[in-house]
Design a protein around this motif. Structure first.
Motif, short mmCIF file in Angstrom:
data_model
loop_
_atom_site.label_atom_id
_atom_site.label_comp_id
_atom_site.label_asym_id
_atom_site.label_seq_id
_atom_site.Cartn_x
_atom_site.Cartn_y
_atom_site.Cartn_z
N ARG A 6 2.32 -23.05 -12.08
CA ARG A 6 3.17 -22.22 -11.23
C ARG A 6 3.77 -23.09 -10.14
N TRP A 45 5.99 -22.86 -6.40
CA TRP A 45 6.46 -22.04 -5.29
C TRP A 45 7.45 -22.83 -4.43
N SER A 101 7.59 -18.37 -2.29
CA SER A 101 7.99 -17.53 -3.43
C SER A 101 7.89 -18.32 -4.73
N VAL A 102 7.53 -17.62 -5.80
CA VAL A 102 7.42 -18.26 -7.10
C VAL A 102 8.81 -18.56 -7.65
N GLU A 160 7.09 -20.62 -13.52
CA GLU A 160 5.74 -20.36 -14.01
C GLU A 160 5.38 -21.25 -15.18
N LEU A 171 -4.72 -16.65 -8.88
CA LEU A 171 -3.28 -16.38 -8.94
C LEU A 171 -2.94 -15.04 -8.27
N LYS A 172 -3.77 -14.03 -8.51
CA LYS A 172 -3.53 -12.73 -7.88
C LYS A 172 -3.63 -12.84 -6.36
N ARG A 173 -4.61 -13.63 -5.90
CA ARG A 173 -4.79 -13.78 -4.46
C ARG A 173 -3.61 -14.52 -3.84
N LEU A 174 -3.12 -15.54 -4.54
CA LEU A 174 -1.97 -16.27 -4.03
C LEU A 174 -0.72 -15.40 -4.00
N ASP A 175 -0.56 -14.55 -5.03
CA ASP A 175 0.59 -13.65 -5.05
C ASP A 175 0.50 -12.62 -3.92
N ALA A 176 -0.73 -12.21 -3.59
CA ALA A 176 -0.91 -11.21 -2.54
C ALA A 176 -0.86 -11.82 -1.14
N PRO A 214 1.27 -14.71 0.43
CA PRO A 214 2.28 -15.79 0.42
C PRO A 214 2.05 -16.81 1.53
#
Length: 332
Positions: free
Chosen positions: A9, A11, A15-16, A19, A130-135, A137
């Protein structure tokens, strides 16, 4: 040659933007000061590691640590990157019938603009990272140490769940200690398994606080924790300390349970020995009487049926008296 089970991924400004990162462009991504990338490689073989090492010019010591079995958890600083080895530990099904602890090693290289992680086993926690990083920023917007924090935080949370599960099992075993309906061997097996699991678990969680402390320590190297992330790592250090202290207390508690179980078994054995001694005393009296009257000497009722009834009466009366005395003293 393509690497197996590859995920990545990229950033930019939190922001991503991508991927998927190919190995051929990985070194370029890691040198790009406008982006931040994470490259995760699962279940690699020796050739896969060599390809990765050649592409990124990794120090051969870190490559050996990533490939060697049973490498201890640690963190090492280099002029241009940071290398750390840590473990995930969960309760599950293993090949070892005496332990339910499933351990997965994670090797991580941290560069100025990206992170590369390698693990031989399946680590479900990677998806949680990954979920934690998305939640959050804010983590990725503050450089690669944000990714490192997310990885370590998820692993420590997993350690918390594991030690909580072990704690619940310890309480259950405590309740079984004085339950006569529970098989003693079952309790002994559970205590032995808990001791083995805690020894394995302790080898993982104890170095974790040193890893977090070393990473958090101010450094002039290229890879360092930015000031804005210091509270995050301080909180992570506190959590790792709590897990470590919790595992130590459980280890002492299991040792106490083991000793208590032995004491209970000794107490039960003493009760059995008292009962056997009581019954032996009761049986010894008739043996004495019948042996005495069996001698070739005159006695009351000698040679007549009266002698038989006298001996029977002595046996019954003395046995009953001894039984009542022992019963009153709770010997039988």
């Amino acid at each position: 040659m393509s690497l197996p089970r590859l995920s990545s991924r990229v950033w930019k400004d939190g922001s991503v933007v991508a991927e998927s990162v190919s190995l051929e462009t990985l070194s370029d991504e890691l040198s790009n000061d406008q982006t931040l990338c994470w490259y995760d490689l699962a279940a690699p073989n020796h050739e896969d590691i060599d390809i990765l090492a050649d592409e990124l010019h990794l120090d051969f010591h870190t490559v050996e640590d990533a490939e060697a079995p049973g490498e201890r958890p640690k963190v090492t600083r280099y002029p241009d990157h940071l290398f750390l080895t840590t473990y995930a530990a969960v309760i599950g099904e293993t090949d070892d019938p005496n332990s339910r602890l499933v351990v997965s090693r994670l090797s991580v290289w941290v560069f100025a603009h990206g992170v590369v992680s390698v693990h031989r086993d399946d680590v479900p926690e990677i998806a949680d990272v990954l979920k934690r990083l998305d939640a959050n920023p804010d983590l990725v917007s503050n450089g690669p140490m944000g990714i490192v924090h997310a990885i370590l935080d998820v692993l420590v949370d997993g350690h918390f769940d594991t030690v909580q599960h072990i704690d619940d099992v310890v309480e259950d075993v405590e309740d079984q200690l004085f339950d006569d309906s529970i098989d003693t061997q079952q309790v002994q097996f559970r205590v032995y398994r808990l001791r083995k699991e805690l020894v394995q678990f302790r080898r993982i969680v104890l170095p974790m606080r040193e890893i977090v402390s070393t990473i958090s320590r101010p450094s002039r190297e290229v890879v360092a924790v930015p000031r804005v992330l210091e509270p995050y790592f301080n909180d992570l250090y506190d959590h790792s300390m709590r897990v470590s202290e919790w595992s130590d207390s459980l280890r002492d508690l299991v040792a106490t349970i083991f000793e208590t179980n032995l004491s209970i078994q000794d107490a039960k054995l003493n009760i059995v020995m008292k009962k056997l001694a009581g019954w032996a005393a009761i049986i010894a009296v008739p043996t004495l009487i019948t042996g005495w009257f069996g001698q070739n000497v005159p006695f009351l009722g000698d040679g007549r049926p009266l002698g038989l009834w006298i001996s029977i009466a002595l046996i019954v009366v003395s046995s009953v008296v001894l039984y009542l005395i022992f019963r009153k003293e709770d010997w039988i």
